[in-house]
Scaffold this active site. Structure first.
Site, PDB file in Angstrom:
ATOM      1  N   TYR A  83      11.367  17.957  -1.617  1.00  0.00           N
ATOM      2  CA  TYR A  83      11.532  16.623  -1.007  1.00  0.00           C
ATOM      3  C   TYR A  83      12.857  16.549  -0.250  1.00  0.00           C
ATOM      4  CZ  TYR A  83      11.278  11.441  -0.887  1.00  0.00           C
ATOM      5  OH  TYR A  83      11.224  10.110  -0.500  1.00  0.00           O
ATOM      6  N   THR A 126       8.693   0.731  -5.363  1.00  0.00           N
ATOM      7  CA  THR A 126       7.294   0.924  -4.955  1.00  0.00           C
ATOM      8  C   THR A 126       6.590   1.854  -5.940  1.00  0.00           C
ATOM      9  OG1 THR A 126       7.796   2.874  -3.662  1.00  0.00           O
ATOM     10  CG2 THR A 126       7.980   0.762  -2.513  1.00  0.00           C
TER      11      THR A 126
HETATM   12  P1  NAD Z   1       4.123   4.342  -1.679  1.00  0.00           P
HETATM   13  O1  NAD Z   1       3.553   5.434  -2.505  1.00  0.00           O
HETATM   14  O2  NAD Z   1       3.995   2.936  -2.087  1.00  0.00           O
HETATM   15  O3  NAD Z   1       3.566   4.424  -0.178  1.00  0.00           O
HETATM   16  C1  NAD Z   1       3.306   5.629   0.476  1.00  0.00           C
HETATM   17  C2  NAD Z   1       2.020   5.444   1.269  1.00  0.00           C
HETATM   18  O4  NAD Z   1       1.785   6.658   2.003  1.00  0.00           O
HETATM   19  C3  NAD Z   1       0.809   5.218   0.351  1.00  0.00           C
HETATM   20  O5  NAD Z   1       0.036   4.120   0.802  1.00  0.00           O
HETATM   21  C4  NAD Z   1       0.048   6.532   0.437  1.00  0.00           C
HETATM   22  O6  NAD Z   1      -1.354   6.401   0.279  1.00  0.00           O
HETATM   23  C5  NAD Z   1       0.422   6.993   1.841  1.00  0.00           C
HETATM   24  N1  NAD Z   1       0.250   8.434   1.988  1.00  0.00           N
HETATM   25  C6  NAD Z   1       0.640   9.409   1.140  1.00  0.00           C
HETATM   26  N2  NAD Z   1       0.246  10.610   1.601  1.00  0.00           N
HETATM   27  C7  NAD Z   1      -0.402  10.375   2.767  1.00  0.00           C
HETATM   28  C8  NAD Z   1      -1.052  11.203   3.700  1.00  0.00           C
HETATM   29  N3  NAD Z   1      -1.121  12.530   3.525  1.00  0.00           N
HETATM   30  N4  NAD Z   1      -1.615  10.650   4.799  1.00  0.00           N
HETATM   31  C9  NAD Z   1      -1.570   9.308   4.982  1.00  0.00           C
HETATM   32  N5  NAD Z   1      -0.970   8.453   4.122  1.00  0.00           N
HETATM   33  C10 NAD Z   1      -0.400   8.992   3.023  1.00  0.00           C
HETATM   34  O7  NAD Z   1       5.650   4.747  -1.515  1.00  0.00           O
HETATM   35  P2  NAD Z   1       6.810   4.167  -0.592  1.00  0.00           P
HETATM   36  O8  NAD Z   1       8.014   4.124  -1.437  1.00  0.00           O
HETATM   37  O9  NAD Z   1       6.395   2.952   0.136  1.00  0.00           O
HETATM   38  O10 NAD Z   1       6.992   5.393   0.423  1.00  0.00           O
HETATM   39  C11 NAD Z   1       7.067   5.202   1.827  1.00  0.00           C
HETATM   40  C12 NAD Z   1       8.073   6.178   2.399  1.00  0.00           C
HETATM   41  O11 NAD Z   1       9.369   5.859   1.865  1.00  0.00           O
HETATM   42  C13 NAD Z   1       7.829   7.645   2.057  1.00  0.00           C
HETATM   43  O12 NAD Z   1       8.054   8.439   3.207  1.00  0.00           O
HETATM   44  C14 NAD Z   1       8.880   7.937   1.007  1.00  0.00           C
HETATM   45  O13 NAD Z   1       9.239   9.293   0.979  1.00  0.00           O
HETATM   46  C15 NAD Z   1      10.001   7.049   1.468  1.00  0.00           C
HETATM   47  N6  NAD Z   1      11.006   6.747   0.451  1.00  0.00           N
HETATM   48  C16 NAD Z   1      10.681   6.056  -0.673  1.00  0.00           C
HETATM   49  C17 NAD Z   1      11.670   5.804  -1.624  1.00  0.00           C
HETATM   50  C18 NAD Z   1      11.385   5.056  -2.899  1.00  0.00           C
HETATM   51  O14 NAD Z   1      12.256   5.015  -3.789  1.00  0.00           O
HETATM   52  N7  NAD Z   1      10.247   4.433  -3.053  1.00  0.00           N
HETATM   53  C19 NAD Z   1      12.972   6.239  -1.407  1.00  0.00           C
HETATM   54  C20 NAD Z   1      13.265   6.936  -0.244  1.00  0.00           C
HETATM   55  C21 NAD Z   1      12.276   7.169   0.689  1.00  0.00           C
END
Ligand code: NAD
Length: 249
Positions: free
Chosen positions: A154, A189
């Site tokens: 990651y 999330t």
């Molecule tokens: P989440 O799991 O709620 O949302 C992620 C979404 O992406 C989901 O709806 C999932 O179905 C979709 N997804 C996953 N793989 C996929 C694919 N192959 N094709 C299409 N859609 C796909 O999580 P989130 O926290 O909202 O994550 C969103 C972004 O934020 C991500 O890129 C994650 O790496 C980043 N992020 C999250 C955090 C955290 O703490 N939640 C921190 C830093 C970065």
């Protein structure tokens, strides 16, 4: 504020979390939305539940790691909606484990979803963004800025997103295209909850955050909308860290 009136905004990973909040934010500010996620049903339920169905003109089941699928999502959205002003490359997955703990399959899947999809989605969007004078906002992570323990794949994928953002900002500035990313810290999330499974682990994490809590998806969406807006007209190649002070320590 309706900063995106009539603009077309494509968002990946829009069915939940940060992507959902971003869709709600852009819809509230007048945008027309093209949304993708793994399940079209999940997208349909989300837009109904949140009351943004009228703005969400394209809902598409896309695995963003599939180059043809992400490219045709962008092409179809831009062509059917007449333009593309903003691409938010947001879909992502976590991958926990040290270099000698994760499998080759986990490594490749993380690179494909978290990094390659940003590359191929952005590439598909460039012709339309050139015409519109549009922009890209990527959801990276503070894990892309330092060695976040236990997150080898990651960390690498998100560091790639940060530097791809800088590269594209420089290479495409002359075409009037801005490219930026947000670097969230912990956000409450599904992704974070699957990592920090019980309340005690979550509380331990929150003690490490100067502001004493995880962020909300709406706080991330506000950063994405700012970077996409004309308020950020002279900002390109930047990483907007939204982490309650974690990386300031
Ligand atoms: P989440 O799991 O709620 O949302 C992620 C979404 O992406 C989901 O709806 C999932 O179905 C979709 N997804 C996953 N793989 C996929 C694919 N192959 N094709 C299409 N859609 C796909 O999580 P989130 O926290 O909202 O994550 C969103 C972004 O934020 C991500 O890129 C994650 O790496 C980043 N992020 C999250 C955090 C955290 O703490 N939640 C921190 C830093 C970065």
């Amino acid at each position: 504020m309706r900063r995106f009136e009539g603009m077309v905004v494509a968002i990946t990973g829009a069915a939940s979390g940060i992507g959902e909040a971003t869709a709600r934010r852009f819809a509230a500010e007048g945008a027309i939305l093209a949304l993708c996620d793994l399940s079209e049903d999940a997208l349909a339920q989300m837009v109904t539940r949140t009351g943004i169905a009228e703005s969400a003109r394209t809902l598409r089941a896309v695995d963003v790691s599939d180059i043809d699928a992400i490219s045709s999502f962008i092409d179809d959205a831009a062509q059917s909606l007449g333009r593309l002003d903003v691409l938010v490359n947001n879909a992502g997955i976590g991958c926990f484990g040290h270099v000698d703990e994760i499998t080759a399959e986990q490594w490749r899947r993380t690179m494909a979803v978290d990094l390659d999809a940003v590359f191929f989605g952005s590439r598909a969007a460039l012709p339309y963004l050139r015409t519109a004078g549009g922009c890209i906002v990527n959801t990276a992570s503070i894990s892309g800025l330092f060695a976040d323990p236990g997150l080898a794949a990651y960390n690498v994928a998100k560091a790639g997103v940060v530097n791809l953002t800088r590269n594209m900002a420089v290479d495409h500035a002359g075409e009037g295209i801005r490219v930026n990313c947000i670097c969230p810290g912990g956000v409450g999330t599904a992704m974070l909850k699957s990592h920090l499974r019980d309340a005690a682990i979550m509380e331990d994490y929150e003690r490490l955050v100067p502001m004493g809590r995880v962020g909300t998806a709406d706080e991330m969406a506000a950063g994405i909308a700012f970077l996409a807006s004309s308020d950020a007209s002279y900002i390109t190649g930047t990483t907007l860290t939204i982490d309650g002070g974690v990386t300031a320590q």
